[in-house]
Design an enzyme around this catalytic site. Structure first.
Site, PDB file in Angstrom:
ATOM      1  CE  LYS A  32       0.868   1.893   8.398  1.00 16.40           C
ATOM      2  NZ  LYS A  32      -0.122   2.306   9.196  1.00 16.40           N
ATOM      3  CG  ASP A  89     -10.141   5.592  11.096  1.00 17.14           C
ATOM      4  OD1 ASP A  89      -9.030   5.824  10.372  1.00 17.14           O
ATOM      5  OD2 ASP A  89     -11.190   5.747  10.932  1.00 17.14           O
ATOM      6  CB  VAL A 100       2.364  -0.897   3.956  1.00 19.91           C
ATOM      7  CG1 VAL A 100       2.540  -2.165   4.876  1.00 19.91           C
ATOM      8  CG2 VAL A 100       1.717   0.030   5.056  1.00 19.91           C
ATOM      9  N   GLY A 159       3.085   7.754   3.373  1.00 18.53           N
ATOM     10  CA  GLY A 159       3.334   6.459   3.829  1.00 18.53           C
ATOM     11  C   GLY A 159       3.251   5.290   2.796  1.00 18.53           C
ATOM     12  N   GLY A 166       0.011   9.328   0.767  1.00 20.73           N
ATOM     13  CA  GLY A 166       0.933  10.647   0.880  1.00 20.73           C
ATOM     14  C   GLY A 166       2.056  10.596   1.714  1.00 20.73           C
ATOM     15  N   GLY A 192       0.886  -1.332   0.052  1.00 19.57           N
ATOM     16  CA  GLY A 192       0.092   0.173   0.017  1.00 19.57           C
ATOM     17  C   GLY A 192       0.666   1.231   0.055  1.00 19.57           C
TER      18      GLY A 192
HETATM   19  C1  LIG Z   1      -1.484  -7.735   4.623  1.00 20.19           C
HETATM   20  C2  LIG Z   1      -0.858  -6.289   5.511  1.00 20.19           C
HETATM   21  C3  LIG Z   1      -0.967  -4.974   5.024  1.00 20.19           C
HETATM   22  C4  LIG Z   1      -0.615  -4.053   5.647  1.00 20.19           C
HETATM   23  C5  LIG Z   1      -0.141  -4.326   7.177  1.00 20.19           C
HETATM   24  C6  LIG Z   1       0.262  -3.236   7.820  1.00 20.19           C
HETATM   25  C7  LIG Z   1       0.813  -3.393   9.035  1.00 20.19           C
HETATM   26  C8  LIG Z   1       1.147  -2.413  10.012  1.00 20.19           C
HETATM   27  C9  LIG Z   1       2.279  -1.699  10.000  1.00 20.19           C
HETATM   28  C10 LIG Z   1       3.252  -2.427   8.982  1.00 20.19           C
HETATM   29  C11 LIG Z   1       2.615  -0.603  10.909  1.00 20.19           C
HETATM   30  C12 LIG Z   1       1.637  -0.085  11.722  1.00 20.19           C
HETATM   31  C13 LIG Z   1       0.396  -0.649  11.484  1.00 20.19           C
HETATM   32  C14 LIG Z   1      -0.602  -0.149  12.560  1.00 20.19           C
HETATM   33  O1  LIG Z   1      -1.563  -0.588  12.958  1.00 20.19           O
HETATM   34  C15 LIG Z   1      -0.427   1.202  13.286  1.00 20.19           C
HETATM   35  C16 LIG Z   1      -1.180   1.599  14.523  1.00 20.19           C
HETATM   36  C17 LIG Z   1      -1.869   0.643  15.532  1.00 20.19           C
HETATM   37  C18 LIG Z   1      -3.035   1.212  15.667  1.00 20.19           C
HETATM   38  C19 LIG Z   1      -3.932   0.242  16.679  1.00 20.19           C
HETATM   39  C20 LIG Z   1      -3.234  -0.962  17.182  1.00 20.19           C
HETATM   40  C21 LIG Z   1      -1.871  -1.309  16.775  1.00 20.19           C
HETATM   41  C22 LIG Z   1      -1.313  -0.683  15.967  1.00 20.19           C
HETATM   42  N1  LIG Z   1      -0.890   2.891  14.807  1.00 20.19           N
HETATM   43  C23 LIG Z   1      -0.943   3.506  16.052  1.00 20.19           C
HETATM   44  N2  LIG Z   1      -0.066   3.255  13.796  1.00 20.19           N
HETATM   45  C24 LIG Z   1       0.234   4.705  13.844  1.00 20.19           C
HETATM   46  C25 LIG Z   1       1.554   4.864  13.863  1.00 20.19           C
HETATM   47  C26 LIG Z   1       2.213   6.326  13.720  1.00 20.19           C
HETATM   48  C27 LIG Z   1       1.249   7.053  13.458  1.00 20.19           C
HETATM   49  C28 LIG Z   1      -0.023   6.985  13.286  1.00 20.19           C
HETATM   50  C29 LIG Z   1      -0.411   5.729  13.436  1.00 20.19           C
HETATM   51  C30 LIG Z   1      -0.008   2.506  12.802  1.00 20.19           C
HETATM   52  O2  LIG Z   1       0.540   2.448  11.677  1.00 20.19           O
HETATM   53  C31 LIG Z   1      -0.015  -1.647  10.806  1.00 20.19           C
HETATM   54  N3  LIG Z   1      -1.277  -2.110  10.671  1.00 20.19           N
HETATM   55  C32 LIG Z   1       0.759  -4.695   9.752  1.00 20.19           C
HETATM   56  C33 LIG Z   1       0.458  -5.627   8.827  1.00 20.19           C
HETATM   57  C34 LIG Z   1      -0.181  -5.543   7.402  1.00 20.19           C
HETATM   58  N4  LIG Z   1      -0.336  -6.738   6.824  1.00 20.19           N
END
Ligand SMILES: Cc1ccc2cc(-c3c(C)ccc(C(=O)c4c(-c5ccccc5)n(C)n(-c5ccccc5)c4=O)c3N)ccc2n1
Length: 329
Positions: free
Chosen positions: A50, A163, A35, A33, A31, A28
């Site tokens: 990410k 969210d 992944v 970010g 703007g 993904g």
């Molecule tokens: C198939 C697939 C696709 C995308 C994925 C992304 C991730 C991912 C990654 C690589 C990094 C972070 C998250 C995520 O859940 C995030 C989370 C998060 C939110 C709730 C629970 C756990 C993590 N946060 C807080 N934030 C964040 C960090 C900085 C600023 C703003 C937001 C996140 O990015 C996240 N879901 C993990 C697995 C994935 N798998």
């Protein structure tokens, strides 16, 4: 000791991302970010990484770092698992900007990398679309119970997700529900010239659509699951997540085959108007949903209240009685 240090200029920049990981595919982009699915060169496991371009303002940067510190402490079977985070500051890139013949601009950017457990490629959003005709109500309520448990854990940490929506709910490789923030900032900022995501030049996030890239239609969903008080910019608390859970519960129980149907039904639900036949088919769930979708956050139950409600009670660990005073506070 007579050695004279030979001025060799600044040390060469070594990207930890490029050193430790082999990019596999782009999952993904937005703007600020990107992944990528990556393979760790040492443990040979696949992860999701990410990369977030840190904002220039110190205040916004500190906000991002607070998010990372909070997510790093989360430890729950139904929250996407955290492994590591680090920052890279690649050397500024000099490039000619065509605006004026001799104008050059340096780009010094800071990138935050977050390494998490890799989930299955389809989110609950795709799952709901793919399972319209046959959907087992026991399985969907079980899924909802796992989502509620994850939100309950977040609330017990004194945090709010803010969210919750199907595109922020994924599945672990073993099928377990995993909530997170899978989104990426959508305003397409200028792509950084330094792109650690394409070290070998052959694995890049192309300009085209990628499964998790947010599209305009996906933007339609941005506020669809958001509580009224959040949308109206009012003060809010953890009950915003309960409102979103209410809309997610309806989508799990009531298959919606198109984006148009989804927007129509959810817009009506926001006015507490249920689809034709829903109340007859799910009378107890409708009682719970009228509270979860109340405009007044105080009327919405807590996650305890949801789990203690008639439709979900049978899915709980019966040995643990949830005291009444916790159902709404
Ligand atoms: C198939 C697939 C696709 C995308 C994925 C992304 C991730 C991912 C990654 C690589 C990094 C972070 C998250 C995520 O859940 C995030 C989370 C998060 C939110 C709730 C629970 C756990 C993590 N946060 C807080 N934030 C964040 C960090 C900085 C600023 C703003 C937001 C996140 O990015 C996240 N879901 C993990 C697995 C994935 N798998």
């Amino acid at each position: 000791e007579n050695q004279i240090a030979v001025a060799s200029g600044p040390p060469a920049f070594v990207s930890r991302y490029l050193t430790d990981f082999e990019p596999i595919q782009c999952l993904g982009r937005g703007g600020f970010g990107l992944v990528f699915e990556v393979r760790n060169r040492l443990d040979d496991c696949h992860y999701a990484v990410k990369r977030i371009q840190l904002p220039n303002s110190e205040e916004a940067r500190e906000k991002v770092m607070r998010e990372v510190k909070a997510l790093a402490k989360l430890d729950n079977p139904h929250i996407v698992r955290y492994f590591h985070a680090w920052i890279e500051c690649p050397p500024p890139v000099q490039r000619n900007v065509p605006k004026t013949p001799n104008y050059t601009r340096s780009d010094a950017k800071m990138f935050l990398f977050i390494q998490m457990q890799l989930c299955r490629k389809e989110s609950l959003r795709e799952w709901l679309r793919a399972h319209v005709s046959h959907r087992d109500s026991y399985q969907t309520i079980q899924m909802f119970n796992e989502i509620v448990r994850a939100v309950e854990y977040v609330h017990l940490q004194g945090l709010i997700h803010r969210d919750l929506k199907p595109s922020n709910i994924f599945f672990a490789p073993d099928g377990a529900i995993k909530i997170g923030d899978f989104g990426l900032v959508t305003a397409m900022a200028e792509e950084a010239s330094y792109s650690p995501m394409s070290p070998e030049g052959n694995v890049i996030c192309g300009g085209g659509f990628s499964p998790f890239q947010r599209t305009h239609t996906d933007q339609v969903g941005t506020q669809l699951y958001m509580s009224p008080e959040q949308i109206e910019g009012q003060p809010y608390n953890h009950k915003v997540d309960i409102y979103s859970l209410g809309l997610i519960l309806v989508e799990l129980l009531w298959p919606l085959s198109t984006q148009m149907e989804q927007v129509t039904v959810i817009s009506q639900l926001r006015k507490l108007k249920f689809p034709q036949g829903f109340i007859e088919k799910y009378p107890e769930e409708a009682v719970l949903l009228n509270k979860m979708l109340s405009r007044n956050p105080d009327e919405r139950p807590t996650t305890y209240g949801i789990r203690a409600s008639t439709p979900l009670r049978i899915y709980q660990d019966s040995t643990v009685e949830i005291p009444e005073y916790l159902h709404f506070s």
